[in-house]
Design a protein around this motif. Sequence first.
Motif, PDB file in Angstrom:
ATOM      1  N   ALA A 284     -14.753  77.941 -11.681  1.00 31.81           N
ATOM      2  CA  ALA A 284     -13.910  79.043 -11.223  1.00 31.81           C
ATOM      3  C   ALA A 284     -14.495  79.781 -10.030  1.00 31.81           C
ATOM      4  CB  ALA A 284     -13.681  80.024 -12.378  1.00 31.81           C
ATOM      5  N   THR A 285     -15.773  79.568  -9.733  1.00 31.13           N
ATOM      6  CA  THR A 285     -16.425  80.285  -8.631  1.00 31.13           C
ATOM      7  C   THR A 285     -16.602  79.424  -7.389  1.00 31.13           C
ATOM      8  OG1 THR A 285     -18.633  79.680  -9.454  1.00 31.13           O
ATOM      9  CG2 THR A 285     -17.682  81.733 -10.264  1.00 31.13           C
ATOM     10  N   PHE A 286     -16.045  78.207  -7.367  1.00 28.11           N
ATOM     11  CA  PHE A 286     -16.323  77.345  -6.215  1.00 28.11           C
ATOM     12  C   PHE A 286     -15.731  77.880  -4.905  1.00 28.11           C
ATOM     13  CE2 PHE A 286     -12.160  75.622  -7.221  1.00 28.11           C
ATOM     14  CZ  PHE A 286     -11.662  75.192  -6.002  1.00 28.11           C
ATOM     15  N   PRO A 287     -14.608  78.638  -4.877  1.00 30.95           N
ATOM     16  CA  PRO A 287     -14.201  79.219  -3.585  1.00 30.95           C
ATOM     17  C   PRO A 287     -15.216  80.234  -3.048  1.00 30.95           C
ATOM     18  CG  PRO A 287     -12.336  79.146  -5.087  1.00 30.95           C
ATOM     19  CD  PRO A 287     -13.552  78.842  -5.903  1.00 30.95           C
ATOM     20  N   ALA A 288     -15.840  81.006  -3.947  1.00 36.01           N
ATOM     21  CA  ALA A 288     -16.871  81.952  -3.494  1.00 36.01           C
ATOM     22  C   ALA A 288     -18.082  81.212  -2.947  1.00 36.01           C
ATOM     23  CB  ALA A 288     -17.282  82.873  -4.643  1.00 36.01           C
ATOM     24  N   LEU A 289     -18.476  80.123  -3.601  1.00 37.78           N
ATOM     25  CA  LEU A 289     -19.604  79.334  -3.108  1.00 37.78           C
ATOM     26  C   LEU A 289     -19.261  78.693  -1.767  1.00 37.78           C
ATOM     27  CD1 LEU A 289     -20.778  77.614  -6.417  1.00 37.78           C
ATOM     28  CD2 LEU A 289     -21.466  79.807  -5.453  1.00 37.78           C
TER      29      LEU A 289
END
Length: 492
Positions: free
Chosen positions: A389-394
């Motif tokens: 769920a955090t891959f866009p932030a990464l």
Amino acid sequence: MTGTAEVRDLRGDIRHWRRGRIDTKIIEALGDAYVAVFASLMLGSMVVSVIVNLRLVSDERCTVGGCQEARTVMPWLVGLTALAVVLALARLFGPVFVSPAVGSWLLSAPVDRSALLRPRLLWTCAIAAVLSSLLAAAATTLGGFTVDPLLAFSGSVAVLAVAGVCLAALSQAGGGLDARLLTWTVALLVWAGLLAVALDRVPAWPAPTGLPAGAWIAVAVVVLLSVAVLVRAVRRVGRLGRHDVSPGGSLAPGLSGALATLDLALVYDVLLAHRWNSHDAVRSRRGGPSGQAALVWCDLSRLRRSPQALVILAGVVVIPYAAEAAGAGRVVLLLTALCGFLAGLPLLAGLRVVTRTPSLARAMPFPVSSTRKSTLVVPGAAMVGFGLATFPALHGAVGVSWADSVVLALTIGACALAGAVRWVTGRPPDYAKPLVSTPAGGVPTNLYGSIIRGFDILLLSTVPVLFSPSVTGALVSLMVAFGVLSYLVGRE
């Protein structure tokens, strides 16, 4: 007559001695108060001087767009974090709690307890307001706020902290569904604030001219609502009984004893016992699969009874996005793993029970390693989902392709799982082994290492991907994480 005179002289000596003791205690109390005030003023002036100097240096050196955005976001992050911590601690201990002695001797009588409990609630509100306002003032000073925005922001944070404490008091006083809904509403507002920070929707304060009239009206509305909640909580504090205030007083000695051993896993055990002792008996559910799948079914049933653990894990997804909006860069990788590690610990209650109860693990009709693997299915899936769920932030923080960002997200989830398993499966201090001589007595050799247990594996597994945020670094971190998991699951 002589005997009567001697008795009078003796009584006079006793009265003089008592007055002397009272005077001595007053002098000692005044001396302690003087030392406390002097130390607070001296240390406070030092801290204020450092913060002001940092603010001046930041005004001169922080000219890049990313640095200015980070300074704008920082006060909001600090304020929202302070509110979240205040609300969590108030819900954990209960803003009104007494020692076990007071709970057993004074609160069992059928009398109005408002005079006894009201000062405790007001003191808790005052402490929450002072600490949160000081943190907010420090963050706004470093963020470059002028005087009016600083006062408005710090005052709003302090008032909202008092409102959070009062909502926890209403829930503690048997407020029922309405108090719980209000508490969850405040928590949702905090989460919405973090989401606004992540989406870069935080308002920028105007320059030295001051705040507009609308901002002051909003602050006045917040103050009025918080005062209304405070009045309601003060009126209902007399309804608290011994079963409402005793759990918090009993939890504090248990936590202090666990912290004295530097064993954070024992602190988790104390909190877990407090969490389920405050609940009524749960309804048993019959049926389900057999074999190792039965342990997975137990984790699912536990998650169905208390879904807030999964809600918290889903809620902290917004923190990496907020850090990415603040321009944290590669630090977002480590922060994401840390958030998954801390928020995923409540999901590992089954593994903790199996680890700390060897007789229960030996009673299973399969090896201990198989038992541990079964208890890792649900939390492992949840943490990997958190990472995905955090891959866009990464992607925004590191600047790699979308496919590589997905690989990095999977790696971060695995690293968080490895650190959490290391923390949960930690062994207690072994006093049978050779002890280290210290001024506090004999200390086991593995006692001091328990304070960093879990965090060491988290840092070790994320170092490769921090230095090389690519597929190669991700594969190395995955190998480290799975190696640690294999060892922890298979060891006896």
